[in-house]
Design an enzyme around this catalytic site. Sequence first.
Site, PDB file in Angstrom:
ATOM      1  CG  LEU A 146      -1.932  -1.075   1.427  1.00  0.00           C
ATOM      2  CD1 LEU A 146      -2.647  -0.906   2.761  1.00  0.00           C
ATOM      3  CD2 LEU A 146      -2.938  -1.071   0.294  1.00  0.00           C
ATOM      4  CG  ASP A 147       0.287   4.466  -2.763  1.00  0.00           C
ATOM      5  OD1 ASP A 147       1.092   3.679  -3.303  1.00  0.00           O
ATOM      6  OD2 ASP A 147      -0.598   5.074  -3.380  1.00  0.00           O
ATOM      7  CE  LYS A 148       5.808   8.381   4.988  1.00  0.00           C
ATOM      8  NZ  LYS A 148       6.912   9.367   4.861  1.00  0.00           N
ATOM      9  CB  THR A 150      -2.936   3.829   1.155  1.00  0.00           C
ATOM     10  OG1 THR A 150      -2.940   4.729   0.042  1.00  0.00           O
ATOM     11  CG2 THR A 150      -4.210   2.995   1.125  1.00  0.00           C
TER      12      THR A 150
END
Length: 323
Positions: A146-148, A150
Site C-alpha cells: 500500500l502507498d505510505k 494509504t
Amino acid sequence: MPVFTVKVPAQYDKGERLDKYIASLPNGMNRSKLKSGVTEILVNGKKSKLSQKVNANDLIDIFWEDNIPENIEPENIPLDIIYEDENVTVVNKAQGMVTHPACGNWNGTLVNALLYHWGREAVKQVKEGSEQKIMEFRRPGIVHRLDKETSGIIITAKNRDVEEYLGQQFRQKTLRKEYILIVKGRPPAVAGDIRTQIIRDPKDRKRFKAVENTSEGKYARTLYHCISSYGNYTLVRVRLKTGRTHQIRVHMKYLGCPIVGDPVYNKVDPIFPDATLMLHSKLLQITLPGENKPRTFITPTPKRFLELEKKLKQMYNKKEFTE
C-alpha cells in the site's frame, strides 16, 4: 528518488545495449551502479531493461537509489495485527508507514516491524544480480503493498512458499480487495467501471496518468460505488480488478473527483486543509494455505474518516445511495 534523463541524438546509429550506452556518456552512470541501484528504466515512457538496444531519438529515464544499507534491521514497532497463524500475518497498516525499505525510507517500515515481531535476524542486502533477487531480500514476506499514506489491510507471508502461494492469487486476480475513500466532487454515476491504461505523467515523472485509446502503459480496471454524499464530497467504495501504482488515486482524478487529502493528485482542500489522504484498504478476501474456502478480513473505519464525515454531516445534508 534521483532520476537520470538523456535524449539519444538523432544521428546515433550504433544500436548498443542501454547500460553500455549510458556508461559511455561523459556524465553517465557506470554499469555496476546501473545494475545494483536502478529501480526503474523508461524508454520513451515504457518500462524497459538494461539489455534493451538504444535507438536514435530515444528518451531514456533512469530512476535509482543511493546509499543502500548493508542490512534491513528488525525494529520494535507496534503493529495492529488482525489475524496470525504459522503462515501469515494480516496487518492493519497505519497511515504514514512505508511497506518495505526503499530510497529515503530504509527503516521504520512494515518489513522492519515484521522482522522484529517474527523474531528474525537482520536481512543482509544483495546489491548485485537480477532485480527480482535484489527485491526478494529487500521485502521479505511482502506479497503486495500500500502507498505510505494509504492505511489498511496487508497480508504478509512467513516463508517463501506461502509468499508465492498468496502472490499467485494476486497475479491471477482470484481474490477480492475493497477500499473506502472520500473524494471532492461527485462521480458521474452512482456506480461505475473505470477501464484505462495508466502511464507516467510526461509532465511530472513522480505522477501517473489515466489515458484511453492507447497501448502504452499498463491496463487498469477499477469498480466504484458511491455510498453517500455531503454537498460536493462523496464517500466511495472501490473494488480493484488490477493492482497498479496509485491506481485508485489516478482513476479518481480521471473522473474529476480527486481524493481528499491527496498531495499528489489534488490541491489542498480549502475546507479541510489539514486532511491527510482519505484512502483506506477496508476488506481483503483471500484463500489461506491449506484452506479450501477464502477468508474475509475487514478493518474498522479509521478515525480520520469518522472525524471528517462528522464535520461533513454538520455542514451538509446527507444523501444515501442504494445498491
